[in-house]
Design an enzyme around this catalytic site. Structure first.
Site, PDB file in Angstrom:
ATOM      1  N   ASP A  37      40.758 -28.734  33.399  1.00 54.13           N
ATOM      2  CA  ASP A  37      39.502 -29.391  34.254  1.00 54.13           C
ATOM      3  C   ASP A  37      39.832 -29.208  35.712  1.00 54.13           C
ATOM      4  OD1 ASP A  37      37.001 -30.911  34.055  1.00 54.13           O
ATOM      5  OD2 ASP A  37      38.113 -32.303  34.994  1.00 54.13           O
ATOM      6  N   GLU A  40      38.940 -24.040  34.270  1.00 50.28           N
ATOM      7  CA  GLU A  40      37.584 -24.336  34.882  1.00 50.28           C
ATOM      8  C   GLU A  40      37.912 -23.981  36.542  1.00 50.28           C
ATOM      9  OE1 GLU A  40      33.873 -27.388  34.936  1.00 50.28           O
ATOM     10  OE2 GLU A  40      36.047 -28.116  34.919  1.00 50.28           O
TER      11      GLU A  40
END
Length: 684
Positions: free
Chosen positions: A342, A378
């Site tokens: 993330d 990401e």
């Protein structure tokens, strides 16, 4: 109680069958106390008198698994200098393998008084906070083996442990929403039937909800608020939280592996749940604030590129060691197969800028364990120049949000450059080819946890409204586009069943049936039929992709005939609905309203198979009509065929093998609005 000197390594609480070694890092501490708790909550403190290179340690013979513990750190409390030591705060072990209990939001959790944020708070936090747990590492893995599915054979399935399983009618109520529910045959059978090769689990590291959410009757459903990077989240365990969650997680992984499904973890190493300077003192802040966090020019405050209040200090050897040790632990001890990072750009900021040469990348690249598993970024954070899509090193794959934007724009019915669609559909060579990466660097998706579900996307954003027929058709067309694109496709859990969040596009704080997957009951005849049709259709697409190497190439298309392999037709060709090649130059700037055909040549695959042999496959014609009105399409006259329809997204049911219409060069067929038709022609 006997206390022996113990060892400085490994960090954490290590049970060896006769006792437990405790080791914790703190350069800021003058002294560290180990706090042991019995079942009634009574606390016994043991000073860790031994210290090596800022590692405080001791060995306690006779101590056993399930023992709850924490640390208290004596040292400077001077926020203006970046120090926040306070022995009144019970601290989690950053290396705790399990965590017991939950947070009770009380003023004692904070280093400063809530009403007077410059005054030190000496209230004892122990009654209100989490406890670390000693874990027995033993587990019978039997013949467990990682599936090691190569990227070009992978179909990812993003899932939430609770959201996927908590409403499943065939799972016993006492285990719904847990790791054991994911290991239940009902879920395993569904994943196998669907054909996915990996579950990408939303955060399962121990996390805590923000106080602001709890006070509003909400919670942190998604879980991107980590406080324990080694511990499986205890609320997802049905057996207990005194180490049983570790056994349960391992049992889940073993069951998924036995079904041929890999386990990829969505991890948030970019920040912790301690938030900004007004946040709670739960672990890292009280142990060594300046070694774990990026501090601002005024050290009372934190530099934040994550939108959460803090960011880990990626030039600190101790923060980096924590991350690398955690990754390695989950692979070697918990047998997971990969990670999705993330806000991964934050992990590369040693100073202010994103740095492709950062120490984090070096450590990952050189690690013999971590470098061999799936690493998915990401490629963004919220800092300056945080969007790094296409810029991660060759070892990495990336969530390709540009793919998502392009495909949504197509099916919205708007015009877009053909070249933009072509790049995304063929693996985004404009982003990955120059540095030696291949189509597999692109993780493609049209929905994920962040945003609308597939059904809601069709209904609320793409204009289907309450028109059931067009909404269903758009769902099938989006899925067809995704599964036929080059790269690694990712599905979002429940999309294959028509899951809805009633238009909610930011459900991070809703742990309710708004977000959970509703498995259709047989009594809901209409809903059950629609879900069954979409599930069958999605499974057909996944099988089509698996059976045809042309749809999952390991190398980029050339866009021309391949000398010595296919000298007459190119390996890929872009055609008008009338079956004529686009001739305007430069063709990437040709604007397409939404109707075109893609020819994929199964006789022009340049990469060999695993044995060095030439790959031959059927050829494909993929006809897109993203306009609302029907459109007549023609099969090109020089693409002889014969051709047979294998996918028609205008039909609610998947076509039975061999049942589709048979056509020849020059034949025409009419596509419904918002639909895709796929035809194949035999190899050779």
């Amino acid at each position: 109680m006997q206390v022996w000197p113990g060892e400085a390594y490994p960090l954490g609480a290590t049970y060896d069958g006769a006792g437990v070694n405790f080791a914790v890092f703190s350069e800021a501490a003058d002294r560290v106390e180990l706090c042991l708790f019995d079942d009634d909550g009574a606390e016994t403190r043991v000073e860790l008198r031994e210290q090596d290179a800022c590692i405080h340690h001791a060995y306690l013979p006779g101590l056993a698994p399930e023992q709850c513990y924490g640390f208290r750190v004596h040292g400077p409390y001077a926020p203006e200098l970046g120090y926040r030591c306070n022995p009144a705060k019970l601290l989690l072990d950053p290396y705790a393998l399990a965590v017991s209990g939950s947070i009770e939001w009380h003023e004692a959790l904070y280093g400063e008084h809530l009403g007077a944020p410059t005054r030190r708070n000496d209230l004892d936090s122990a009654p209100y906070t989490l406890r670390s747990v000693v874990v027995n590492p033993d587990f019978d893995w039997g013949d467990d083996r990682p599936p090691r599915t190569p990227y070009h054979r992978s179909v990812l399935y993003e899932a939430h442990v609770k959201g996927l399983t908590v409403l499943h009618p065939d799972i016993p109520e006492e285990v719904r929403g847990t790791y054991m529910a994911l290991a239940h045959p009902a879920v395993l059978d569904h994943l196998v039937e669907l054909g996915v090769t990996a579950v990408e689990l939303m955060p399962v590291h121990q996390f805590v909800p923000d106080r602001s959410l709890v006070e509003r009757g909400l919670t942190d459903y998604w879980g991107y608020n980590t406080i324990g990077f080694f511990a499986p989240h205890n609320a997802y365990a049905s057996w207990g939280d005194r180490g049983q969650q570790v056994l349960e997680f391992k049992t889940m992984v073993k069951a998924l592996h036995a079904a041929g499904v890999e386990v990829i973890l969505d991890v948030a190493y970019n920040h912790t749940a301690e938030s900004d300077h007004l946040g709670p003192t739960l672990s890292f802040r009280g142990l060594d604030n300046g070694s774990y966090y990026r501090l601002a020019r005024d050290p009372r405050y934190y530099l934040d590129t994550t939108g959460t209040g803090n960011s880990l200090l990626m030039r600190s050897p101790h923060a980096l060691q924590l991350i690398i040790d955690s990754l390695r632990y989950w692979v070697t001890n918990m047998h997971v197969d990969g990670f999705r990072f993330d806000l991964a750009s934050a992990l590369t900021r040693q100073f202010d800028e994103v740095d492709r040469l950062s120490t984090f990348f070096d450590l990952v690249q050189q690690d013999p364990v971590i470098s061999q598993i799936k690493l998915i970024a990401e490629p963004i954070d919220l800092g300056e120049q945080g969007d790094q899509l296409g810029n991660f090193p060759p070892l990495w794959t990336e969530w390709n949000r540009r793919y998502l934007d392009t495909m949504r724009e197509l099916w919205r019915g708007g015009s877009l450059p053909l070249g933009e669609f072509a790049e995304r559909f063929t693996g985004s060579s404009d982003m990955y080819q120059d540095d030696g990466r291949r189509p597999l660097a692109s993780v493609n998706f049209v929905t994920c946890h962040d945003g609308l579900t597939l059904r809601d996307l069709a209904e609320y954003e793409l204009g289907a409204g309450e028109e059931n027929s067009r909404r269903s058709r758009l769902q099938r067309s989006l899925l067809t586009t995704l599964l036929l694109s080059q790269g690694v496709p990712m599905l979002s859990h429940g999309d294959e069943l028509g899951r809805t969040q009633l238009g909610e596009d930011n459900a991070y704080c809703h742990d309710s049936d708004l977000c959970w997957v509703h498995w259709p009951a047989s009594s809901d005849t209409e809903i059950a039929q629609e879900s069954a049709q979409l599930l069958s259709f999605t499974g057909q697409l996944v099988r089509l992709r698996r059976e045809h190497p042309l749809l999952s190439r390991r190398r980029f298309f050339h866009g021309r005939p391949v000398h010595g392999i296919s000298d007459d037709l190119p390996d890929i060709e872009w055609l008008t609905p009338e079956g004529r090649p686009f001739v305007e130059r430069p063709w990437p700037h040709v604007t397409v309203v939404g109707s075109f055909t893609v020819f994929l040549n199964g006789n022009a695959i340049t990469e060999p198979d695993g044995f060095g042999r030439r790959i031959l496959d059927d050829s494909f014609l993929v006809m897109f009509n993203a306009e609302e009105a029907p459109r007549l399409f023609t099969i090109p006259r020089d693409h002889h065929g014969p051709w047979q329809v294998v996918i028609d997204t205008a039909l609610p049911d998947a076509l039975e093998p061999g049942s589709g219409a048979k056509l020849h060069a020059g034949s025409s067929l009419q596509l419904a609005g918002s639909s895709v038709v796929v035809l194949t022609s035999p190899a050779g």
